[in-house]
Design an enzyme around this catalytic site. Structure first.
Site, mmCIF file in Angstrom:
data_model
loop_
_atom_site.group_PDB
_atom_site.id
_atom_site.type_symbol
_atom_site.label_atom_id
_atom_site.label_comp_id
_atom_site.label_asym_id
_atom_site.label_seq_id
_atom_site.Cartn_x
_atom_site.Cartn_y
_atom_site.Cartn_z
ATOM 1 N N SER A 1 0.830 -1.199 0.000
ATOM 2 C CA SER A 1 0.000 0.000 0.000
ATOM 3 C C SER A 1 0.864 1.248 0.000
ATOM 4 O O SER A 1 1.978 1.240 0.549
ATOM 5 C CB SER A 1 -0.873 -0.032 1.262
ATOM 6 N N TYR B 1 -2.545 -1.350 10.861
ATOM 7 C CA TYR B 1 -2.675 -1.854 9.480
ATOM 8 C C TYR B 1 -1.440 -1.479 8.663
ATOM 9 O O TYR B 1 -0.827 -2.314 7.998
ATOM 10 C CB TYR B 1 -3.949 -1.286 8.826
ATOM 11 N N LYS C 1 1.857 -3.742 6.734
ATOM 12 C CA LYS C 1 2.368 -3.690 5.348
ATOM 13 C C LYS C 1 3.872 -3.454 5.347
ATOM 14 O O LYS C 1 4.614 -4.070 4.583
ATOM 15 C CB LYS C 1 1.647 -2.582 4.562
HETATM 16 P P1 NAD Z 1 -11.054 -7.328 0.541
HETATM 17 O O1 NAD Z 1 -11.369 -7.349 1.992
HETATM 18 O O2 NAD Z 1 -12.154 -7.042 -0.406
HETATM 19 O O3 NAD Z 1 -10.356 -8.693 0.111
HETATM 20 C C1 NAD Z 1 -9.553 -9.446 0.988
HETATM 21 C C2 NAD Z 1 -10.018 -10.888 0.906
HETATM 22 O O4 NAD Z 1 -9.220 -11.681 1.806
HETATM 23 C C3 NAD Z 1 -11.479 -11.076 1.323
HETATM 24 O O5 NAD Z 1 -12.155 -11.816 0.323
HETATM 25 C C4 NAD Z 1 -11.401 -11.836 2.636
HETATM 26 O O6 NAD Z 1 -12.504 -12.698 2.813
HETATM 27 C C5 NAD Z 1 -10.073 -12.573 2.490
HETATM 28 N N1 NAD Z 1 -9.438 -12.911 3.760
HETATM 29 C C6 NAD Z 1 -9.300 -12.115 4.859
HETATM 30 N N2 NAD Z 1 -8.651 -12.798 5.828
HETATM 31 C C7 NAD Z 1 -8.358 -14.018 5.326
HETATM 32 C C8 NAD Z 1 -7.698 -15.161 5.836
HETATM 33 N N3 NAD Z 1 -7.205 -15.179 7.095
HETATM 34 N N4 NAD Z 1 -7.570 -16.261 5.054
HETATM 35 C C9 NAD Z 1 -8.085 -16.264 3.806
HETATM 36 N N5 NAD Z 1 -8.737 -15.216 3.264
HETATM 37 C C10 NAD Z 1 -8.858 -14.107 4.015
HETATM 38 O O7 NAD Z 1 -9.856 -6.276 0.349
HETATM 39 P P2 NAD Z 1 -9.241 -5.653 -0.986
HETATM 40 O O8 NAD Z 1 -9.626 -4.211 -1.030
HETATM 41 O O9 NAD Z 1 -9.520 -6.529 -2.140
HETATM 42 O O10 NAD Z 1 -7.698 -5.697 -0.600
HETATM 43 C C11 NAD Z 1 -6.871 -6.777 -0.984
HETATM 44 C C12 NAD Z 1 -5.466 -6.530 -0.475
HETATM 45 O O11 NAD Z 1 -5.012 -5.260 -0.966
HETATM 46 C C13 NAD Z 1 -5.369 -6.451 1.044
HETATM 47 O O12 NAD Z 1 -4.164 -7.060 1.442
HETATM 48 C C14 NAD Z 1 -5.312 -4.961 1.317
HETATM 49 O O13 NAD Z 1 -4.623 -4.668 2.506
HETATM 50 C C15 NAD Z 1 -4.539 -4.465 0.095
HETATM 51 N N6 NAD Z 1 -4.787 -3.040 -0.182
HETATM 52 C C16 NAD Z 1 -6.072 -2.606 -0.386
HETATM 53 C C17 NAD Z 1 -6.321 -1.252 -0.604
HETATM 54 C C18 NAD Z 1 -7.726 -0.742 -0.788
HETATM 55 O O14 NAD Z 1 -7.937 0.476 -0.644
HETATM 56 N N7 NAD Z 1 -8.694 -1.577 -1.109
HETATM 57 C C19 NAD Z 1 -5.252 -0.333 -0.649
HETATM 58 C C20 NAD Z 1 -3.946 -0.815 -0.473
HETATM 59 C C21 NAD Z 1 -3.727 -2.187 -0.239
HETATM 60 N N1 UFG Z 2 -12.439 11.360 3.208
HETATM 61 C C1 UFG Z 2 -13.415 12.276 3.550
HETATM 62 N N2 UFG Z 2 -14.562 11.821 4.102
HETATM 63 C C2 UFG Z 2 -14.796 10.493 4.322
HETATM 64 C C3 UFG Z 2 -13.793 9.563 3.954
HETATM 65 C C4 UFG Z 2 -12.632 10.031 3.406
HETATM 66 O O1 UFG Z 2 -13.227 13.479 3.371
HETATM 67 O O2 UFG Z 2 -15.856 10.157 4.850
HETATM 68 C C5 UFG Z 2 -11.206 11.853 2.587
HETATM 69 C C6 UFG Z 2 -9.955 11.542 3.394
HETATM 70 O O3 UFG Z 2 -9.743 12.531 4.379
HETATM 71 C C7 UFG Z 2 -8.893 11.526 2.300
HETATM 72 C C8 UFG Z 2 -9.652 10.974 1.079
HETATM 73 O O4 UFG Z 2 -11.033 11.195 1.356
HETATM 74 O O5 UFG Z 2 -8.475 12.828 1.998
HETATM 75 C C9 UFG Z 2 -9.432 9.500 0.843
HETATM 76 O O6 UFG Z 2 -9.703 8.793 2.046
HETATM 77 P P1 UFG Z 2 -9.790 7.190 2.078
HETATM 78 O O7 UFG Z 2 -10.113 6.788 3.474
HETATM 79 O O8 UFG Z 2 -10.677 6.708 0.991
HETATM 80 O O9 UFG Z 2 -8.333 6.749 1.667
HETATM 81 P P2 UFG Z 2 -6.928 7.045 2.358
HETATM 82 O O10 UFG Z 2 -6.089 7.696 1.315
HETATM 83 O O11 UFG Z 2 -7.042 7.713 3.643
HETATM 84 O O12 UFG Z 2 -6.462 5.573 2.716
HETATM 85 C C10 UFG Z 2 -6.296 4.622 1.691
HETATM 86 C C11 UFG Z 2 -6.602 3.196 2.181
HETATM 87 C C12 UFG Z 2 -5.626 2.778 3.204
HETATM 88 C C13 UFG Z 2 -4.231 2.988 2.748
HETATM 89 C C14 UFG Z 2 -4.054 4.421 2.299
HETATM 90 C C15 UFG Z 2 -2.710 4.677 1.716
HETATM 91 O O13 UFG Z 2 -7.887 3.142 2.734
HETATM 92 O O14 UFG Z 2 -5.808 1.388 3.419
HETATM 93 O O15 UFG Z 2 -4.989 4.719 1.275
HETATM 94 O O16 UFG Z 2 -2.507 3.787 0.682
HETATM 95 F F1 UFG Z 2 -3.387 2.719 3.765
#
Ligand code: NAD
Ligand code: UFG
Length: 332
Positions: A124, A149, A153
């Site tokens: 991330s 969290y 990472k």
């Molecule tokens: P998500 O929650 O939709 O998908 C994660 C999946 O992993 C789910 O289907 C869940 O059921 C499964 N899971 C959770 N714990 C498990 C376990 N112990 N064993 C097996 N399966 C398990 O999340 P996502 O948004 O698709 O994110 C996927 C990956 O990308 C995550 O590692 C997340 O940290 C990373 N990531 C996501 C974002 C974002 O904003 N979505 C940003 C940066 C990194």
């Molecule tokens: N925001 C609002 N109102 C809300 C939610 C979010 O104004 O109700 C704003 C936040 O302050 C930020 C932007 O929208 O400026 C994006 O916020 P998000 O929560 O959607 O995303 P972030 O950038 O804070 O965080 C995301 C992921 C994290 C990850 C991070 C950096 O959710 O998992 O990007 O990669 F760690």
């Protein structure tokens, strides 16, 4: 290639599995359905035009992992499975360390013993912390996490580098996602967060569906053009395609490659809200409130490395992201 996808029925995993099938790869999903549903697997098959194998189970279950590796000649793993809610991680650090770090250790042990040493890991942009300056580049030192969290990472990235140092056969790719949003253009796959969402697009969605009165904008006094936070929103289909390029590049090439997956362009909260209204015709009432602790003003990627080395770049616009989310929401 035959790919084990942990967390493959989740938001990013499901879109990636579609692209894997479309590219002709075999797909095995391991997911415990903590944050996804089993019927997603059938939708992935329909959209990807191929069959996959689904195992319901936990990445911390070593016996299950061993049996999956024994049954299938897996070439590489794309490791999505984990917990991802920043706020929840502060309340439940043991769960986050246990699943994210403990689960990754167990998975790597099973991979090592099965002789499968290629992994693409979901990292991330959070690893850049607040110490670096935008645009974030892969060669910048990682920052200090502001929540458990983010710590997981940073620690997993280090764990995978240490693993490579101990055995140079490993082929590791750390993909640092910026802000994944959007949905499959078919409206069949999208983000379906359990519980109360924290991220911007799921909250805009709730307002659009009438489940919330307004969007609280966290901070209107940042040093940005309109005072609201700027992020690098990337369409989940672009992101999924980035995984295929990364996978095909690293398998057979030992080392640790790191790539940012973003668009390289920042959008403010109010700009994203405007794009949503333009794409859908739905007004999103906004109220500026105080800053959210831990937020930074700017977060966007330098994407030149992925373009140069993977021949990949994001193609879809903010309008595509919003229109596709809306189509997904209307089909729920
Ligand atoms: P998500 O929650 O939709 O998908 C994660 C999946 O992993 C789910 O289907 C869940 O059921 C499964 N899971 C959770 N714990 C498990 C376990 N112990 N064993 C097996 N399966 C398990 O999340 P996502 O948004 O698709 O994110 C996927 C990956 O990308 C995550 O590692 C997340 O940290 C990373 N990531 C996501 C974002 C974002 O904003 N979505 C940003 C940066 C990194
Ligand atoms: N925001 C609002 N109102 C809300 C939610 C979010 O104004 O109700 C704003 C936040 O302050 C930020 C932007 O929208 O400026 C994006 O916020 P998000 O929560 O959607 O995303 P972030 O950038 O804070 O965080 C995301 C992921 C994290 C990850 C991070 C950096 O959710 O998992 O990007 O990669 F760690």
């Amino acid at each position: 290639m035959l790919i084990l996808v942990t967390g493959g029925t989740g938001f990013i995993g499901s879109h990636t599995c579609v692209e894997l099938l479309k590219a002709g790869h075999g797909v095995i999903i391991l997911d415990n359905l903590y944050n996804s549903k089993k019927d997603t697997a059938a939708r992935i098959e329909a959209l990807g035009g191929g069959k996959l194998v689904f195992y319901e189970g936990d990445i911390r279950d070593r016996a299950l992992l061993d049996s999956v590796f024994a049954r299938h000649a897996i070439d590489a793993v794309i490791h999505f499975a984990g917990l991802k809610a920043v706020g929840e991680s502060c309340a439940k650090p043991l769960e986050y360390y246990g699943v994210n770090i403990g689960g990754t250790v167990t998975l790597c042990e099973a991979m090592r013993d099965a002789g499968c040493k290629a992994m693409v890991f979901s990292s991330s942009a959070t690893v850049y912390g607040s110490e670096n300056f935008v645009p974030f580049r892969e060669d910048m030192p990682t920052g200090k996490a502001t929540n458990p969290y983010g710590s997981t990472k940073i620690i997993i990235e280090q764990l995978l580098r240490d693993l490579l140092a101990s055995d140079p056969d490993w082929q590791i790719c750390l993909l640092r996602y910026f802000n994944p949003v959007g949905a499959h253009p078919s409206g069949q796959l999208g983000e379906d967060p359990n519980g109360i969402p924290n991220n911007l697009m799921p909250i805009i969605s709730e307002v659009a569906l009438g489940r919330r009165d307004c969007l609280q904008v966290f901070g209107g006094d940042y040093d940005t053009p309109d005072g609201t936070g700027v992020r690098d929103y990337i369409h989940v289909v672009d992101l999924a395609q980035g995984h295929i390029r990364a996978l095909e590049n690293i398998v057979g090439a030992p080392g640790c490659a790191i790539y940012n997956l973003g668009t390289g362009k920042g959008l403010s909260v109010l700009e994203l809200v405007r794009a949503f209204t333009e794409a859908t015709g739905v007004e999103i009432p906004c109220k500026i409130v105080g800053r959210r602790p831990g937020d930074i003003a700017y977060c966007y990627a330098d994407v030149s490395k992925a373009k140069r080395e993977l021949d990949w770049e994001a193609r879809l616009s903010a309008a595509d992201m919003c229109a596709d989310v809306w189509r997904w929401l209307l089909r729920q």
